[in-house]
Design an enzyme around this catalytic site. Structure first.
Site, PDB file in Angstrom:
ATOM      1  N   ARG A  25      39.106  28.941  38.466  1.00  0.00           N
ATOM      2  CA  ARG A  25      39.063  29.918  39.729  1.00  0.00           C
ATOM      3  C   ARG A  25      38.259  29.506  40.706  1.00  0.00           C
ATOM      4  NH1 ARG A  25      39.995  33.441  35.333  1.00  0.00           N
ATOM      5  NH2 ARG A  25      41.821  34.576  35.287  1.00  0.00           N
ATOM      6  N   THR A  26      38.299  29.704  41.908  1.00  0.00           N
ATOM      7  CA  THR A  26      37.242  29.515  42.869  1.00  0.00           C
ATOM      8  C   THR A  26      36.031  30.492  42.771  1.00  0.00           C
ATOM      9  OG1 THR A  26      39.056  29.095  44.432  1.00  0.00           O
ATOM     10  CG2 THR A  26      36.905  29.215  45.452  1.00  0.00           C
ATOM     11  N   GLN A  27      34.951  29.955  42.592  1.00  0.00           N
ATOM     12  CA  GLN A  27      33.740  31.044  42.130  1.00  0.00           C
ATOM     13  C   GLN A  27      32.846  31.276  43.483  1.00  0.00           C
ATOM     14  OE1 GLN A  27      33.337  32.566  39.448  1.00  0.00           O
ATOM     15  NE2 GLN A  27      35.184  32.102  38.713  1.00  0.00           N
ATOM     16  N   TYR A  28      33.134  30.243  44.304  1.00  0.00           N
ATOM     17  CA  TYR A  28      32.461  30.271  45.608  1.00  0.00           C
ATOM     18  C   TYR A  28      33.082  29.355  46.678  1.00  0.00           C
ATOM     19  CZ  TYR A  28      30.061  26.360  43.249  1.00  0.00           C
ATOM     20  OH  TYR A  28      29.713  25.084  42.774  1.00  0.00           O
TER      21      TYR A  28
END
Lengths: 250, 223
Positions: A25-28
């Site tokens: 997942r995109t964390q930032y």
């Protein structure tokens, strides 16, 4: 995209939510755009944002269009992750296309687009896989102006003027002071220019290349018809904002 | 790349205060219209009150995105109920539904703080207060949200509800007249606005009685 495996300690919550261990997942955010400001004016809506895209504190791209038309009646402007914004655009245009294929003379207006956007973003936050954007949405349909916002976790609302990110701190106080219902187009653009200038001065990731987009209701072009005829125009102008002695030609 | 953003949170607190007072034949539900995030005001005109059925209204504060999802879910559930039973859901019925809906998400809760107000099947005012995970209670008056710590003790002082442990059970409805209740609500919000930064801008009051619903507005401090 920079992805982080869900098995790292910082993302324990993710592993609680799914049995699979390899989901990424995109964390930032990665390449990001800064504030977008939107206002209603007498005959329509105006959106403004700069054209910069930052990679951390590096200015990576100077000509990114962060304001885009959706369907016939709406404009959306995004701050936050550029790639997530492009995915949103893809999805929205798919919805518009599938709606057009009915060929029933109906078209999705700003209210529908805003609602879809809100549900999409809220659904992604529920999956702990957010779309990293704050989005401003403006539109005109059936003589009605519409201006709204969505944040990356799904908080949404309508108002006469909206702004994302730094715009909330720097532009909205100006708008609250100077905005009124009967702003002409010129006054509206002037007001946005003032907001963008303050943002340029104080937001380090803002750049001096501004795009202003607008949609308006026109009853002038069709004044033979007593009915309120709808005429949509999408256009953009670049404001040449100069900042100290720095070359503003770029 | 060094991380420069805080790890994101799926929750936010958008503030706001809700109050409801039940009387013998009316119910007053009120909430401010400010929506904030941190020290920012997002908008000064966002209604926190929704009509869930003919005789039940819900005022909600907390995380706006969750609140909206909850409102949509309850609206959908109520339209199913209408199709199946050809009638409006009662306020106590809606109260139970709201509790179940909140508890259904016990382990990823709706971050919403609700008061439900309305008229029961006898036409008596009723108020239900909730926590975020669905525990609820029927009371005579209630307050939820960011300003509830300022308002609730004031209401306790003014309205003294009977203990729910008393036998035989005593009616929880307040002895006030409708006009007195509206005035009390206005006073509460005017006071809470002075000290709670998440309360202000405008007060929306909805009055529910045998005649139907009526709305009143009062400007609050904008700072």
């Amino acid at each position: 995209m920079n992805m982080v495996s869900s098995s790292t300690p910082a993302t324990n919550m993710n592993s609680l939510m799914s049995s699979e261990d390899n989901i990424q997942r995109t964390q930032y955010p990665y390449v990001t755009g800064t504030s977008v400001v939107g206002i209603k004016y007498k005959d329509g809506i105006l959106l403004a944002g700069d054209m910069g895209a930052s990679y951390g504190s590096t200015l990576r791209n100077k000509t990114v269009d962060r304001i885009q038309p959706i369907g016939k009646h709406s404009l959306i402007g995004a701050s936050g992750d550029i790639s997530d914004f492009q995915e949103i655009l893809r999805k929205l245009n798919e919805v518009i296309l599938y709606d057009n294929m009915w060929d029933d003379g109906n078209s999705l207006g700003p209210k529908e687009v805003h609602n879809y956007l809100t549900r999409l973003i809220y659904n992604r936050r529920n999956k702990f896989d957010p779309l990293w954007n704050s989005i401003v949405l403006g539109g005109v349909k059936n003589g009605q102006k519409y201006l709204g916002m969505v944040s990356m976790i799904g908080v949404h609302f309508e108002d006469n003027h909206v702004a994302t990110g730094f715009g909330n701190h720097l532009a909205r106080p100006i708008l609250r002071d100077e905005w009124h219902e009967n702003l002409t187009f010129e006054e509206g653009v002037k007001l946005l220019e003032k907001c963008m200038r303050v943002l340029l001065y104080r937001d380090r990731s803002a750049v001096n290349k501004i795009r202003v987009c607008f949609l308006f209701i026109s009853n002038v072009l069709n004044d033979l018809l007593s009915a309120f005829f709808l005429h949509i125009l999408y256009s953009s102008i670049s404001l040449d904002l100069r900042f100290y002695g720095v070359n503003a030609a770029s | 790349m060094t991380k420069q953003q805080a790890n994101w949170s799926p929750y936010d607190n958008n503030g706001g205060t809700c109050v409801a007072i039940a009387g013998a034949d009316y119910c007053v539900i009120a909430a401010d219209t400010r929506m904030s995030t941190g020290y920012n005001i997002l908008t000064r005109d966002y209604s926190k009150i929704t009509q869930l059925a003919e005789k039940s209204l819900m005022a909600s504060s907390g995380f706006q995105a969750d609140v909206r999802a909850l409102q949509k879910l309850l609206a959908a559930r109520h339209s199913i109920y209408q199709h199946q039973h050809n009638k409006q859901m009662s306020c106590p019925g809606m109260a139970q539904l709201l509790s179940n809906t909140l508890y259904y998400k016990r382990f990823f809760p709706y971050y919403s703080f609700n008061v439900l107000g309305g008229l029961d099947s006898e036409g008596k005012g009723c108020v239900f207060t909730y926590d975020a995970v669905g525990s609820y209670e029927r009371v005579g008056y209630g307050s939820q949200g960011s300003g509830s710590t300022l308002i609730m003790p004031f209401l306790d002082n003014q309205l003294k509800s009977p203990s729910p442990l008393l036998l035989p059970a005593k009616d929880a409805v307040t002895p006030l007249s409708e006009a007195e209740a509206i005035d009390l609500v206005k006073t509460c919000f005017a006071s809470a606005t002075e000290r709670d930064i998440y309360t202000g801008d405008k007060l929306e009051i909805v009055i529910l009685n045998a005649q139907g619903t009526r709305r009143e507005y009062l400007d609050l401090r904008k700072d």
